[in-house]
Structures are given as structure tokens and as C-alpha cells.
Design a protein around this motif. Structure first.
Motif, short mmCIF file in Angstrom:
data_model
loop_
_atom_site.label_atom_id
_atom_site.label_comp_id
_atom_site.label_asym_id
_atom_site.label_seq_id
_atom_site.Cartn_x
_atom_site.Cartn_y
_atom_site.Cartn_z
N GLY A 216 0.20 -1.41 -0.15
CA GLY A 216 0.03 -0.70 -0.48
C GLY A 216 0.90 1.54 -0.22
O GLY A 216 0.57 1.95 -0.23
N PHE A 284 -11.34 -5.28 5.60
CA PHE A 284 -10.69 -3.45 4.38
C PHE A 284 -11.60 -2.80 4.02
O PHE A 284 -12.29 -1.74 4.37
CB PHE A 284 -9.13 -3.37 4.14
N ARG A 285 -12.84 -3.66 3.17
CA ARG A 285 -13.47 -2.30 2.70
C ARG A 285 -14.39 -2.28 3.32
O ARG A 285 -15.77 -1.98 3.04
CB ARG A 285 -13.61 -2.99 1.20
N LEU A 287 -14.92 -2.29 6.39
CA LEU A 287 -14.59 -0.58 7.67
C LEU A 287 -14.08 0.59 6.56
O LEU A 287 -14.73 1.92 7.08
CB LEU A 287 -12.84 -1.01 8.28
N ARG A 288 -13.41 0.35 5.28
CA ARG A 288 -13.74 1.12 4.57
C ARG A 288 -14.63 2.46 4.74
O ARG A 288 -14.81 3.29 4.40
CB ARG A 288 -12.54 1.16 3.75
#
Length: 288
Positions: A216, A284-285, A287-288
Motif C-alpha cells: 500500500g 478492509f472494504r 471498514l472503509r
């Protein structure tokens, strides 16, 4: 007639005593045979136990024990009831004049040219001499020494048999412990393999997350990340679990090679890391 009757009674008594003596001798011989047979049996058991202990020692890396041998002490030449003569540093007698049969006076009394000098202070004619008390042995005092009580062979053999049984019990417990590996000894082999491979796969998944975070920020490119996720990290996890099972998952005493469940480990490691990557992306998606 009375003389003949007395003779016949004495003959019968003699015959009865002879038969009783024969019966006693036969019973004593039978007892001795039984004692010898029991002693031979215990000797065979102790020999087998010693061989088994040597095998257990070799299995855990301890060499067979040997009894240290040393020089036997020199036999004493002193007659019975007399203490042996002290020896000097060179092995000779410590008493002066032993070869000539006369003792030379030692100390100041033996100084040449000074006959008036004594080894100890001499008292006057009217002074009483004090004698030091000495410990007298029972034999020197005329009292016979007390003989130790004779041990009963039957009791001693029974104690030896009990000790042999106790040794067998401890030996069996030792063998059972030696058949259990050091890693997760209470688990079954399949559960142990699953736990080890799953743990190694979890470590691989943790490394995968670190590499994802590194990608990242631009430290790892996409091709390298995909290669490590699909092949590199699963292979490392699999070989790590395989080596751990071979090193700490193997019992000290085992017949043959213990199974390491290669196919199961391959499936766990090569499925856990990609699944962990997909789960990490979904998390991750979300929470994003």
C-alpha cells in the motif's frame, strides 16, 4: 524280656528319628531348590530390566551405564585380632628399627649424645604417674562380639521380587511417557498435525498482512505480492509445520517414522493464506 522290649523300643525310636531326619533333609533340599529357582528367575528379570534400561538410555541419548572399576585394596598381612602396622609414604613400615627387632627411641629421647634428655617430663620418685584412659575393644576385654542377625533368604527374595515388580511398573510408565512427543503430548496425532500446520499458516497470514500494508505504501509491487500470497508464504508455512512435526512432534521411542500428514498440511497451508488475504480485503472494504 524287659531288655529285649527296651531294645525294640529304642530301635523303633531310632527308626522314627531317622525317618524324621530324612523328611527334614528332603524338605530342606526342596526349600533350597525353590530358593535357587526363585533367585535364577529374579536374576533373569533383573538382566532383562537392565537391557531395557540400556535401550531406553540409548533412545534418549544417554550411554549405557558402567560400574567404575578401580584397583583392589592390598590385603592386610596382620594376624587376626591385631591391627595392621601403619605404612610410610613409600610403603614401608613407619616404625624405626623394625628390621632389627628393636625399636629405636623416637623424639628427644633418641637424640645422640644426650641420654639424660627424655621424650616426656619424668616425675619424681614419690609422684604418681597418670595414665591416659584407653578404649578397650570388647574382644580385648574378653567379651565376645555380637554377631549380626542372619537374614532369611525367603524374606530377602520376596523383597527382591517386590522391588523387581516396582521397577517393572516404573519402566512401563517410562515407556508410556517416551511414546508421547514433547509437543502437545495430550493431543492425538491428527489434532497435533492440524494445530501445527494451522499455527504456521497463521504466521504466514500475518506476514501476508504485513506485505499487503507494504504494498500500500509502494514497497512491494502487485506481482511480487501475488506470488508470495499464492505460493511463497503457503510453501514456507507448510515446510515450517513439516519440520516442527519432525523435530518436536516425534516421540522418543516409536516404531518406524511417525506420520506428518503431508496432504493435510499442504491443504491447510495453501488454502489458509489466500483465504486470509480475501478475508483481509473484505474486512478492509467493510471498514472503509
Amino acid at each position: 524280656m524287659s531288655t529285649f522290649e527296651e531294645y525294640a523300643a529304642l530301635a523303633r525310636q531310632l527308626a522314627e528319628r531317622r525317618r524324621a531326619g530324612e523328611r527334614g533333609a528332603a524338605a530342606d533340599a526342596d526349600r533350597r531348590r525353590n530358593l535357587h529357582a526363585t533367585a535364577d528367575y529374579l536374576q533373569h528379570r533383573l538382566t532383562a530390566q537392565g537391557q531395557r534400561l540400556d535401550q531406553l538410555g540409548q533412545a534418549i541419548g544417554i550411554p549405557a551405564s558402567s560400574v567404575p572399576t578401580g584397583p583392589a585394596p592390598a590385603p592386610s598381612t596382620a594376624p587376626p585380632g591385631q591391627a595392621p602396622a601403619p605404612t610410610g609414604p613409600n610403603g614401608g613400615a613407619a616404625l624405626a628399627g623394625a628390621g632389627s627387632g628393636e625399636r629405636e627411641p623416637a623424639g628427644a629421647a633418641g637424640a645422640p649424645g644426650q641420654p639424660e634428655v627424655g621424650a616426656y617430663l619424668q616425675g619424681g620418685a614419690g609422684e604418681a604417674r597418670l595414665a591416659l584412659p584407653t578404649a578397650a575393644s570388647p574382644a580385648a576385654a574378653g567379651v565376645p562380639a555380637q554377631r549380626p542377625a542372619e537374614a532369611d533368604p525367603t524374606v530377602e527374595l520376596e523383597l527382591a521380587r517386590r522391588y523387581a515388580d516396582e521397577s517393572d511398573r516404573h519402566g512401563q510408565q517410562t515407556e508410556l511417557l517416551a511414546q508421547r512427543p514433547a509437543l502437545l503430548p495430550d493431543w492425538s496425532p491428527v489434532a497435533r498435525a492440524v494445530g501445527v500446520y494451522a499455527g504456521c499458516a497463521a504466521v504466514g497470514a500475518l506476514l501476508m498482512m504485513i506485505m499487503v500494508l507494504a504494498s500500500g505504501v509502494g514497497l512491494v509491487d502487485g506481482f511480487t505480492l501475488g506470488a508470495w500470497i499464492c505460493a511463497g508464504l503457503p510453501a514456507l508455512s507448510f515446510f515450517a509445520g513439516y519440520l516442527v512435526l519432525g523435530r518436536w512432534g516425534r516421540p522418543a521411542i516409536v516404531a518406524g517414522t511417525p506420520p506428518r500428514y503431508v496432504h493435510l498440511g499442504f491443504l491447510i497451508c495453501f488454502a489458509a493464506v489466500p483465504v486470509a488475504y480475501v478475508a483481509f480485503l473484505l474486512l478492509f472494504r467493510v471498514l472503509r
